[in-house]
Scaffold this active site. Structure first.
Site, PDB file in Angstrom:
ATOM      1  N   GLN A 180       1.940  -6.032  -3.203  1.00  0.00           N
ATOM      2  CA  GLN A 180       2.381  -6.149  -1.811  1.00  0.00           C
ATOM      3  C   GLN A 180       3.676  -5.333  -1.609  1.00  0.00           C
ATOM      4  O   GLN A 180       3.847  -4.338  -2.277  1.00  0.00           O
ATOM      5  CB  GLN A 180       2.577  -7.627  -1.404  1.00  0.00           C
ATOM      6  CG  GLN A 180       1.267  -8.412  -1.279  1.00  0.00           C
ATOM      7  CD  GLN A 180       0.696  -8.856  -2.599  1.00  0.00           C
ATOM      8  OE1 GLN A 180       1.363  -9.535  -3.371  1.00  0.00           O
ATOM      9  NE2 GLN A 180      -0.549  -8.489  -2.885  1.00  0.00           N
ATOM     10  N   ASP A 217       0.808  -1.224   0.000  1.00  0.00           N
ATOM     11  CA  ASP A 217       0.000   0.000   0.000  1.00  0.00           C
ATOM     12  C   ASP A 217       0.839   1.270   0.000  1.00  0.00           C
ATOM     13  O   ASP A 217       0.417   2.303   0.515  1.00  0.00           O
ATOM     14  CB  ASP A 217      -0.961   0.019   1.205  1.00  0.00           C
ATOM     15  CG  ASP A 217      -1.858  -1.202   1.221  1.00  0.00           C
ATOM     16  OD1 ASP A 217      -2.187  -1.699   0.137  1.00  0.00           O
ATOM     17  OD2 ASP A 217      -2.232  -1.647   2.320  1.00  0.00           O
ATOM     18  N   LYS A 264       1.777   2.184  -5.097  1.00  0.00           N
ATOM     19  CA  LYS A 264       2.311   1.639  -6.362  1.00  0.00           C
ATOM     20  C   LYS A 264       1.387   1.957  -7.538  1.00  0.00           C
ATOM     21  O   LYS A 264       1.851   2.382  -8.605  1.00  0.00           O
ATOM     22  CB  LYS A 264       2.482   0.107  -6.233  1.00  0.00           C
ATOM     23  CG  LYS A 264       3.476  -0.293  -5.150  1.00  0.00           C
ATOM     24  CD  LYS A 264       3.538  -1.792  -4.966  1.00  0.00           C
ATOM     25  CE  LYS A 264       2.312  -2.400  -4.348  1.00  0.00           C
ATOM     26  NZ  LYS A 264       2.073  -2.056  -2.941  1.00  0.00           N
ATOM     27  N   GLY A 303      -4.580  -4.204  -3.775  1.00  0.00           N
ATOM     28  CA  GLY A 303      -5.553  -3.156  -4.081  1.00  0.00           C
ATOM     29  C   GLY A 303      -4.754  -1.929  -4.474  1.00  0.00           C
ATOM     30  O   GLY A 303      -4.108  -1.313  -3.625  1.00  0.00           O
ATOM     31  N   HIS A 304      -4.734  -1.609  -5.749  1.00  0.00           N
ATOM     32  CA  HIS A 304      -3.916  -0.491  -6.241  1.00  0.00           C
ATOM     33  C   HIS A 304      -4.829   0.658  -6.656  1.00  0.00           C
ATOM     34  O   HIS A 304      -5.662   0.504  -7.554  1.00  0.00           O
ATOM     35  CB  HIS A 304      -3.044  -0.954  -7.417  1.00  0.00           C
ATOM     36  CG  HIS A 304      -2.002  -1.952  -7.006  1.00  0.00           C
ATOM     37  ND1 HIS A 304      -1.062  -2.457  -7.864  1.00  0.00           N
ATOM     38  CD2 HIS A 304      -1.747  -2.521  -5.790  1.00  0.00           C
ATOM     39  CE1 HIS A 304      -0.280  -3.301  -7.201  1.00  0.00           C
ATOM     40  NE2 HIS A 304      -0.683  -3.357  -5.948  1.00  0.00           N
TER      41      HIS A 304
END
Ligand code: GDP
Ligand code: IMO
Ligand code: MG
Length: 427
Positions: A223, A13, A16, A40-41
């Site tokens: 990650q 988080d 990225k 989750g990007h």
């Protein structure tokens, strides 16, 4: 051409998705190489926030190909949901998205096994996102997995049923754990039908041919380094190699073909899920960072644990990844602090440590902090690093000296435009 890599140096988080989106105009291909829908990007532009889980973060830019590499694990239902969310924006994803035939599939029973395993661990649980990541990678290394290429095989259903049967046997171990597969199977099989309509490729050939043709490629990590299966805070990690080496195995890129490695970190630090976090703040300062940084998981919505930046952990991550440049994210979240703290080393059993010891999980790790003067003003409207307050520049220079790698980008807000180039590398 070589493949550039962008990856997280902390516990995920870091931002990225945002930076990949910002850098995409410089590239022809954006490729995910590991992880799956545990990621989750978040991307923000034109007042809209998008969250991607499996789809690479280059999908919104025209003329750029997005590759889901062999190292990724795909849940077809979540993947379909992501594609559906693109519909209102008229993104022609069928022409911009390709999937490796060698990427593994997350079955509904992998998710159930993940939940059963976590429930059985009780207070020792990993804090998994429960997307079936661990069980899917277990089947991959155990040589039982189903891959995207299998969905085109006439005996796909036989393979599927055999694996589900095996999982049902495994689930019998968890006596008190109840589950209902029937509701999950229909949507999963429907999503497999949709997946067949996308382009599945021999991605290692695709990417190597692209390199030969001089195409510019950016590999997008998921990650972060401290969640890496080998080098993270085991067992509180994910099940893939999140580090630069993961690009080689997750895409079929030779180590000699890795170009720049952009390591990305927050101006502070967060972690979601269980496991060691030496600089974690359990007080109102941590609460303020969570609130100002909106630190809630993009995949699960869970509040993220917050703390000060951790130099020993960052130095370790830079070493493992061979980071050649750094992006510092969320500087604006520290706008309201007169003083910023930096962990320079730890004290463990009275001894000084400047690295993460092997059994960090079982140790009482005391972080030692250095205080740095904060900028204590609004950074979010800045459009040039030259205009940044001296204190921010001093903080960045201090980190560059300690980490021995240049910080080329400083991010001052979630939007695409709130991105400052320190060393003029952005387009
Ligand atoms: P990722 O998993 O590394 O892509 O990061 P996430 O999307 O899970 O979490 C990063 C969060 O921070 C998202 O909500 C982003 O919109 C947000 N974000 C990214 N960069 C900045 C920044 O510089 N400032 C602020 N305030 N938010 C940011
Ligand atoms: P992005 O790509 C932050 C964490 C989970 C849990 C551990 C194992 O958005 O940075 P898993 O579901 O892989 O079995 O969970 O890893 N985790 C993440 N934390 N960002 C992520 O991805 C994460 N993906 C997994 O919270 O502690
Ligand atoms: Mg995330």
């Amino acid at each position: 051409m070589k493949v550039d890599v962008l990856l997280g140096l902390q516990w995920g988080d870091e931002g990225k998705g945002k930076i990949v989106d910002v850098l995409t105009p410089n590239y022809d291909i954006i490729a995910r190489f590991q992880g799956g829908p545990n990621a989750g990007h978040t991307l923000e532009f034109e007042g809209i926030k998008h969250v991607l889980h499996t789809i690479p973060s280059g999908i919104f830019r025209e003329g750029v190909m997005n590759l889901v590499g062999n190292g990724v694990v795909i849940d077809p239902v979540i993947f379909q949901g992501e594609l559906d969310k693109l519909e209102p924006y008229n993104i022609d994803y069928k022409s911009r998205l390709i999937i490796s035939k060698k990427a593994h599939l997350i079955l509904p029973t992998h998710r159930i096994l993940d939940a059963a395993s976590e429930a059985a661990k009780g207070k020792d649980k990993i804090g998994s996102t429960l997307k079936g990541i661990g069980p899917t990678y277990m089947d991959k290394t155990g040589r039982n997995g189903l891959r995207v290429g299998d969905i085109f095989s006439p005996n796909f259903m036989d393979k599927y049923n055999a694996l589900v049967e095996k999982h049902k046997q495994m689930l019998r171990r968890y006596e008190d754990f109840e589950y209902d597969l029937s509701e999950l199977e229909g949507p999963w099989l429907a999503a497999i039908d949709s997946l067949r309509e996308l382009t599945a490729v021999d991605s290692e050939h695709y990417i190597n041919n692209a390199m030969k043709e001089g195409k510019k490629i950016l590999a997008e990590g998921a990650q972060g380094t401290m969640l890496d299966i080998d080098f993270g805070t085991y067992p509180f990690v994910t099940s893939s190699n999140t580090v630069t080496a993961g690009t080689c195995t997750g895409l079929g890129v030779a180590p000699t073909k890795i170009g720049s490695v952009i390591g990305i970190f927050k101006a502070y630090c967060t972690r979601v899920g269980s496991g060691p976090f030496p600089t974690e703040l359990h007080d109102e300062v941590g609460e303020k960072i969570r609130k100002d940084g909106f630190e809630f998981g993009a995949t699960t919505g869970r509040p993220r644990r917050c703390g000060w930046i951790d130099l020993p952990a960052l130095k370790y991550a830079i070493m493992i990844n061979g980071a050649t440049e750094l992006s510092m994210m969320k500087a604006d979240v520290l706008d309201g602090f007169e003083t910023i703290r930096v962990c320079t080393h730890y004290i463990i059993d009275g001894e000084k440590y400047d690295y993460f010891p092997y059994d960090v999980t079982d140790m009482d790790v005391q972080p030692v902090f250095e205080d740095i003067k904060g900028w204590n003003c609004d950074l979010t409207k800045l459009s040039s690093y030259d205009d940044a307050p001296t204190e921010l520049k001093d903080y960045v220079r201090y980190l560059e000296q300690k980490l021995e790698v240049p910080v080329t980008t400083v991010s001052v807000g979630p939007d695409r435009t709130q991105t400052l180039a320190n060393k003029k590398v952005l387009a």
